[in-house]
Design a protein around this motif. Sequence first.
Motif, PDB file in Angstrom:
ATOM      1  N   GLY A 394      -6.407 -18.428 -14.088  1.00 20.92           N
ATOM      2  CA  GLY A 394      -6.849 -18.603 -12.710  1.00 20.92           C
ATOM      3  C   GLY A 394      -5.737 -18.669 -11.689  1.00 20.92           C
ATOM      4  O   GLY A 394      -5.981 -19.034 -10.529  1.00 20.92           O
ATOM      5  N   TYR A 395      -4.500 -18.318 -12.085  1.00 20.26           N
ATOM      6  CA  TYR A 395      -3.378 -18.321 -11.144  1.00 20.26           C
ATOM      7  C   TYR A 395      -3.354 -17.000 -10.381  1.00 20.26           C
ATOM      8  O   TYR A 395      -3.502 -15.927 -10.973  1.00 20.26           O
ATOM      9  CB  TYR A 395      -2.051 -18.527 -11.871  1.00 20.26           C
ATOM     10  N   LEU A 396      -3.162 -17.098  -9.070  1.00 21.24           N
ATOM     11  CA  LEU A 396      -3.152 -15.928  -8.208  1.00 21.24           C
ATOM     12  C   LEU A 396      -1.743 -15.366  -8.067  1.00 21.24           C
ATOM     13  O   LEU A 396      -0.785 -16.104  -7.808  1.00 21.24           O
ATOM     14  CB  LEU A 396      -3.694 -16.300  -6.825  1.00 21.24           C
ATOM     15  N   PHE A 397      -1.634 -14.050  -8.237  1.00 16.95           N
ATOM     16  CA  PHE A 397      -0.388 -13.326  -8.001  1.00 16.95           C
ATOM     17  C   PHE A 397      -0.651 -12.303  -6.906  1.00 16.95           C
ATOM     18  O   PHE A 397      -1.549 -11.469  -7.033  1.00 16.95           O
ATOM     19  CB  PHE A 397       0.083 -12.611  -9.276  1.00 16.95           C
ATOM     20  N   LEU A 398       0.111 -12.389  -5.810  1.00 14.95           N
ATOM     21  CA  LEU A 398      -0.062 -11.464  -4.701  1.00 14.95           C
ATOM     22  C   LEU A 398       0.796 -10.221  -4.900  1.00 14.95           C
ATOM     23  O   LEU A 398       1.947 -10.322  -5.344  1.00 14.95           O
ATOM     24  CB  LEU A 398       0.316 -12.130  -3.373  1.00 14.95           C
ATOM     25  N   HIS A 399       0.232  -9.077  -4.547  1.00 18.40           N
ATOM     26  CA  HIS A 399       0.979  -7.824  -4.639  1.00 18.40           C
ATOM     27  C   HIS A 399       1.488  -7.419  -3.262  1.00 18.40           C
ATOM     28  O   HIS A 399       2.651  -7.108  -3.098  1.00 18.40           O
ATOM     29  CB  HIS A 399       0.093  -6.725  -5.221  1.00 18.40           C
ATOM     30  N   ASP A 400       0.598  -7.404  -2.290  1.00 17.67           N
ATOM     31  CA  ASP A 400       1.004  -7.031  -0.937  1.00 17.67           C
ATOM     32  C   ASP A 400      -0.199  -7.097  -0.009  1.00 17.67           C
ATOM     33  O   ASP A 400      -1.315  -7.379  -0.445  1.00 17.67           O
ATOM     34  CB  ASP A 400       1.575  -5.603  -0.906  1.00 17.67           C
ATOM     35  N   ARG A 401       0.050  -6.842   1.261  1.00 21.29           N
ATOM     36  CA  ARG A 401      -1.039  -6.663   2.213  1.00 21.29           C
ATOM     37  C   ARG A 401      -1.687  -5.304   1.951  1.00 21.29           C
ATOM     38  O   ARG A 401      -1.001  -4.315   1.682  1.00 21.29           O
ATOM     39  CB  ARG A 401      -0.520  -6.677   3.652  1.00 21.29           C
ATOM     40  N   LYS A 402      -3.018  -5.272   2.052  1.00 22.29           N
ATOM     41  CA  LYS A 402      -3.717  -4.004   1.864  1.00 22.29           C
ATOM     42  C   LYS A 402      -3.212  -2.962   2.854  1.00 22.29           C
ATOM     43  O   LYS A 402      -2.984  -1.796   2.501  1.00 22.29           O
ATOM     44  CB  LYS A 402      -5.224  -4.207   2.032  1.00 22.29           C
ATOM     45  N   ASN A 403      -3.005  -3.374   4.101  1.00 28.44           N
ATOM     46  CA  ASN A 403      -2.543  -2.434   5.132  1.00 28.44           C
ATOM     47  C   ASN A 403      -1.110  -1.987   4.910  1.00 28.44           C
ATOM     48  O   ASN A 403      -0.674  -0.989   5.484  1.00 28.44           O
ATOM     49  CB  ASN A 403      -2.666  -3.063   6.522  1.00 28.44           C
ATOM     50  N   ASP A 404      -0.351  -2.738   4.093  1.00 28.95           N
ATOM     51  CA  ASP A 404       1.041  -2.391   3.854  1.00 28.95           C
ATOM     52  C   ASP A 404       1.224  -1.540   2.603  1.00 28.95           C
ATOM     53  O   ASP A 404       2.284  -0.942   2.396  1.00 28.95           O
ATOM     54  CB  ASP A 404       1.895  -3.659   3.718  1.00 28.95           C
ATOM     55  N   MET A 405       0.204  -1.510   1.734  1.00 24.91           N
ATOM     56  CA  MET A 405       0.310  -0.760   0.493  1.00 24.91           C
ATOM     57  C   MET A 405       0.591   0.715   0.781  1.00 24.91           C
ATOM     58  O   MET A 405       0.024   1.303   1.694  1.00 24.91           O
ATOM     59  CB  MET A 405      -0.982  -0.906  -0.310  1.00 24.91           C
ATOM     60  N   ILE A 406       1.483   1.299  -0.008  1.00 22.05           N
ATOM     61  CA  ILE A 406       1.847   2.710   0.133  1.00 22.05           C
ATOM     62  C   ILE A 406       1.110   3.499  -0.944  1.00 22.05           C
ATOM     63  O   ILE A 406       1.097   3.104  -2.113  1.00 22.05           O
ATOM     64  CB  ILE A 406       3.368   2.903  -0.026  1.00 22.05           C
ATOM     65  N   ILE A 407       0.482   4.610  -0.545  1.00 22.50           N
ATOM     66  CA  ILE A 407      -0.136   5.517  -1.517  1.00 22.50           C
ATOM     67  C   ILE A 407       0.649   6.817  -1.476  1.00 22.50           C
ATOM     68  O   ILE A 407       0.580   7.571  -0.498  1.00 22.50           O
ATOM     69  CB  ILE A 407      -1.620   5.770  -1.201  1.00 22.50           C
ATOM     70  N   SER A 408       1.433   7.050  -2.497  1.00 20.14           N
ATOM     71  CA  SER A 408       2.305   8.221  -2.548  1.00 20.14           C
ATOM     72  C   SER A 408       1.943   9.045  -3.778  1.00 20.14           C
ATOM     73  O   SER A 408       2.069   8.571  -4.908  1.00 20.14           O
ATOM     74  CB  SER A 408       3.768   7.787  -2.606  1.00 20.14           C
ATOM     75  N   GLY A 409       1.479  10.263  -3.555  1.00 20.33           N
ATOM     76  CA  GLY A 409       1.062  11.100  -4.668  1.00 20.33           C
ATOM     77  C   GLY A 409      -0.067  10.485  -5.470  1.00 20.33           C
ATOM     78  O   GLY A 409      -0.176  10.706  -6.681  1.00 20.33           O
ATOM     79  N   GLY A 410      -0.916   9.699  -4.794  1.00 19.92           N
ATOM     80  CA  GLY A 410      -2.042   9.071  -5.469  1.00 19.92           C
ATOM     81  C   GLY A 410      -1.706   7.787  -6.187  1.00 19.92           C
ATOM     82  O   GLY A 410      -2.580   7.155  -6.785  1.00 19.92           O
ATOM     83  N   VAL A 411      -0.450   7.343  -6.137  1.00 15.30           N
ATOM     84  CA  VAL A 411      -0.003   6.125  -6.817  1.00 15.30           C
ATOM     85  C   VAL A 411       0.097   4.986  -5.808  1.00 15.30           C
ATOM     86  O   VAL A 411       0.674   5.165  -4.723  1.00 15.30           O
ATOM     87  CB  VAL A 411       1.369   6.347  -7.505  1.00 15.30           C
ATOM     88  N   ASN A 412      -0.449   3.823  -6.155  1.00 13.29           N
ATOM     89  CA  ASN A 412      -0.336   2.642  -5.296  1.00 13.29           C
ATOM     90  C   ASN A 412       1.023   1.984  -5.500  1.00 13.29           C
ATOM     91  O   ASN A 412       1.398   1.653  -6.631  1.00 13.29           O
ATOM     92  CB  ASN A 412      -1.434   1.631  -5.615  1.00 13.29           C
ATOM     93  N   ILE A 413       1.743   1.778  -4.398  1.00 12.27           N
ATOM     94  CA  ILE A 413       3.075   1.163  -4.450  1.00 12.27           C
ATOM     95  C   ILE A 413       3.059  -0.038  -3.522  1.00 12.27           C
ATOM     96  O   ILE A 413       2.611   0.053  -2.368  1.00 12.27           O
ATOM     97  CB  ILE A 413       4.159   2.169  -4.006  1.00 12.27           C
TER      98      ILE A 413
END
Length: 513
Positions: A394-413
């Motif tokens: 149940g521990y939360l790990f943040l990846h990034d803001r949705k608006n900041d996520m980069i989609i390059s060549g179909g890959v989420n970065i």
Amino acid sequence: MTGFWNIAAEQPGRTAVIDPDGTEVAYRQLADKADAYARGLQELGLEVGDAVVVLQPNGAELLAAFFAAIQSGLYVVMVNWHLVGPEVAHILSDSGAKAFLAHERFADVAIAAADEAGLPPSARFAAGHVEGFRPVAELGAGGHGRPKRRTAGSPMLYTSGTTGRPKGVRRPLTGADPDEVPAASTGFFGIFGLKAFDDHVHLCGSPLYHTAVLNFAVISIQLGHPVVLMDRWDPEEMLRLIERHRVTHSHMVPTQFRRLLALPEEVRNSYDVSSLRNMIHGAAPCPPEVKRRMLDWWGPVVTDYYAATEGGGTVISGEEWLRKPGSVGRAWPGSVIKILDEDGRELPPGQPGVVYLKMGDSKFEYHRDKAKTERARVGDLFTMGDIGHLDEDGYLFLHDRKNDMIISGGVNIYPAEIENELVMHPKVADVAVFGVPHDDWGEEIKAVVQPADGVVPGDELTRELLGYAREKLAKFKLPRSIDYLDELPRDPNGKLYKRKLRDPYWKGRERAI
């Protein structure tokens, strides 16, 4: 007995606030000023549910204005004093302000804002001299005692506007007795193990217009914890104040940790910080290596949390973090955290999605923006637009803001992962990573770096940083280019206005997310 006015009655000489200039303000002094302001606002004709806007630096004056509103059923709006006239005018108009309490330090902005918003001269007050504003001491002058009408008011805090114009978060008024400390306040401090009195001393080093900063300061006062105020945060000055006042707790941001760690070791070791019990940080992601170094220095008193103006959150102690490095914790009591996909379906542990929160039966709305309120909700859950996952515990790990996520060549970065590595390079003072247009891939990775003091930006530094990044990151996560700025646009609470950096690259183009 707890509660600001109760303490003022029972222990009038007890220190409530230590102003930035070192002046100690007793509970009775602060309460008398808050009472006068409340009387004056009622005499102006302000009714329950009206708004008062405050544009003032950290000080007892600001806190008196806060408690005046809180005891008289008003919404109090603390304004970011980095804003310019038109931005403050927007808040005056949007909140429907019936009174404006400014400070002479921000005279030009206050005058421009009040004029643009069409605020009448009778509603303008100032600490110090501001042309066209009445002295704030005139509020309630000639009267005495508590205001006639007493019912709990509420902060109406404006979100930072990192993704657009600031929106006010407005909660229904409770009608409660303002002398009683809300259960939510004692419960919130209980999450961090902070009890009433208990020889606690709070240090406030960030501007009080921030939600969390204001909450920590005013709840501390309600629970009998003296509040030491800083006007401008400075790392060595913070250490001096910790030692001088035997500070036990504070609310911090990772940028401050990094500046503390940048002090020479002999300076850091020359101050006694043994009084510290809980140094709480949030508002921006903390690079894991920075967190480890702070825990090595201060011990397991560094607590991380993830929360929102709108309500709900997670918390993780220093000891827990060492077992779950990189996590921002588990949902605190009464809060719910869920990870949902784009269709609102709950995702299993380990799978990233949009982070949604809920705090008890807390209700809120974005003032005058029903559409934004609805976009942020799925049922009774709401989101700030962050991407993350929950682990099996149940521990939360943040990846990034949705608006900041980069989609390059179909890959989420996730830019935060790249930023966390680059920021640890000794020649980097600050860094922002975001996507810029690419005709074939959709987006490519751009880094903007603020070089450390004395470091010369240029091609040689770019080669060095990219070589460093290759040792830490997969090839598809490497920035394709690096630009340099003297200073990145962050607010004093550490939040990065990434939109200001990214938008020029997207002018005339539309991002996919």
